[in-house]
Design a protein around this motif. Structure first.
Motif, PDB file in Angstrom:
ATOM      1  N   GLY A  89       0.771  -1.246   0.000  1.00 38.09           N
ATOM      2  CA  GLY A  89       0.000   0.000   0.000  1.00 38.09           C
ATOM      3  C   GLY A  89       0.796   1.286   0.000  1.00 38.09           C
ATOM      4  O   GLY A  89       0.290   2.319   0.445  1.00 38.09           O
ATOM      5  N   GLU A  90       2.040   1.246  -0.508  1.00 38.02           N
ATOM      6  CA  GLU A  90       2.829   2.476  -0.635  1.00 38.02           C
ATOM      7  C   GLU A  90       3.262   2.669  -2.092  1.00 38.02           C
ATOM      8  O   GLU A  90       4.449   2.668  -2.407  1.00 38.02           O
ATOM      9  N   PRO A  91       2.294   2.854  -2.992  1.00 27.70           N
ATOM     10  CA  PRO A  91       2.637   2.942  -4.418  1.00 27.70           C
ATOM     11  C   PRO A  91       3.495   4.149  -4.776  1.00 27.70           C
ATOM     12  O   PRO A  91       4.318   4.076  -5.693  1.00 27.70           O
ATOM     13  N   GLU A  92       3.308   5.279  -4.063  1.00 27.02           N
ATOM     14  CA  GLU A  92       4.098   6.478  -4.382  1.00 27.02           C
ATOM     15  C   GLU A  92       5.579   6.222  -4.148  1.00 27.02           C
ATOM     16  O   GLU A  92       6.421   6.575  -4.980  1.00 27.02           O
ATOM     17  N   VAL A  93       5.897   5.614  -3.019  1.00 22.65           N
ATOM     18  CA  VAL A  93       7.292   5.303  -2.699  1.00 22.65           C
ATOM     19  C   VAL A  93       7.825   4.260  -3.678  1.00 22.65           C
ATOM     20  O   VAL A  93       8.953   4.365  -4.177  1.00 22.65           O
ATOM     21  N   ALA A  94       7.018   3.248  -3.968  1.00 25.34           N
ATOM     22  CA  ALA A  94       7.428   2.184  -4.885  1.00 25.34           C
ATOM     23  C   ALA A  94       7.771   2.738  -6.262  1.00 25.34           C
ATOM     24  O   ALA A  94       8.752   2.317  -6.882  1.00 25.34           O
TER      25      ALA A  94
END
Length: 217
Positions: free
Chosen positions: A144-149
């Motif tokens: 649930g951390e797509p921005e960081v990914a």
């Protein structure tokens, strides 16, 4: 937020020296922390004595020491673990004062460099780090951390195949891929699978995903 590393007057880079001493998995965890900083996420930072201590709750309790310069600039000073915390803090405070003094003197030589340069150099020489970084990116998506990914994947692409080559491999315009892997990007699952698959195939990597279990209601 722009994230840079401090370079001392003698040309040494305390943060890079520490980062290069970490094993591949630890270095990947620290790289993820820097991506969060780039997004402006400071929730893991404790501020005191003019510096910040970014706490990574993994392994021996890694710490990244930094100073904020204005509203949009983070300067990385070094790192350590919970065990050496007192000595590491003392060193970081001294480096912070040195950086601020040199800034006031309008130093002509470069006193910072982009943290991505350190990542690129390590990726180019250490396949284990590259594999760990790809693992982290996939795990971030699933947890649930797509921005960081997306930022981690962006750095991996820049350090390896490059966006032009990736565009040829996945049959998408380079500009579109840049947008997909930006902080505000929104790649489809199909495009994301193609990007990750291309990285994996070109680099000859296997992946290992670690999901975070959810608690039952």
């Amino acid at each position: 937020m722009e994230v840079l590393e401090y370079i001392k007057e003698d040309g040494s880079n305390p943060y890079k020296k520490w980062f290069d001493s970490l094993n591949a998995q630890a270095a990947a965890k620290v790289t993820v922390a820097k991506a969060r900083l780039e997004l402006g996420n400071s929730s893991s930072i404790k501020w005191f004595d003019g510096i910040g201590e970014y706490r990574i709750d993994w392994g021996p309790g890694y710490r990244v020491y930094l100073v904020k310069d204005g509203k949009t600039l983070i300067i990385l000073l070094g790192g350590g673990t919970n065990k050496r915390q007192r000595n590491d803090i003392k060193m970081a405070i001294e480096l912070s004062k040195e950086y601020k003094s040199r800034q006031k003197q309008r130093w002509t030589r470069a006193i910072t460099r982009d943290y991505k340069d350190t990542i690129n150099e390590r990726v180019s020489r250490e396949p284990a780090f590259t594999a760990a970084l790809l693992d982290e990116a996939i795990t971030l998506f699933l947890n649930g951390e797509p921005e960081v990914a997306r930022l981690v994947l962006r750095d991996l692409v820049n350090a390896t195949v490059g966006f032009e080559e990736l565009a040829l491999e996945v049959d998408k315009p380079s500009k579109s891929l840049h947008r997909m892997l930006s902080a505000r990007g929104n790649p489809t699952m199909d495009n994301l699978t193609k990007i990750i698959g291309t990285l994996r195939n070109n680099l000859g990597l296997d992946i290992e995903v670690h999901t975070t279990p959810t608690r039952a209601a």
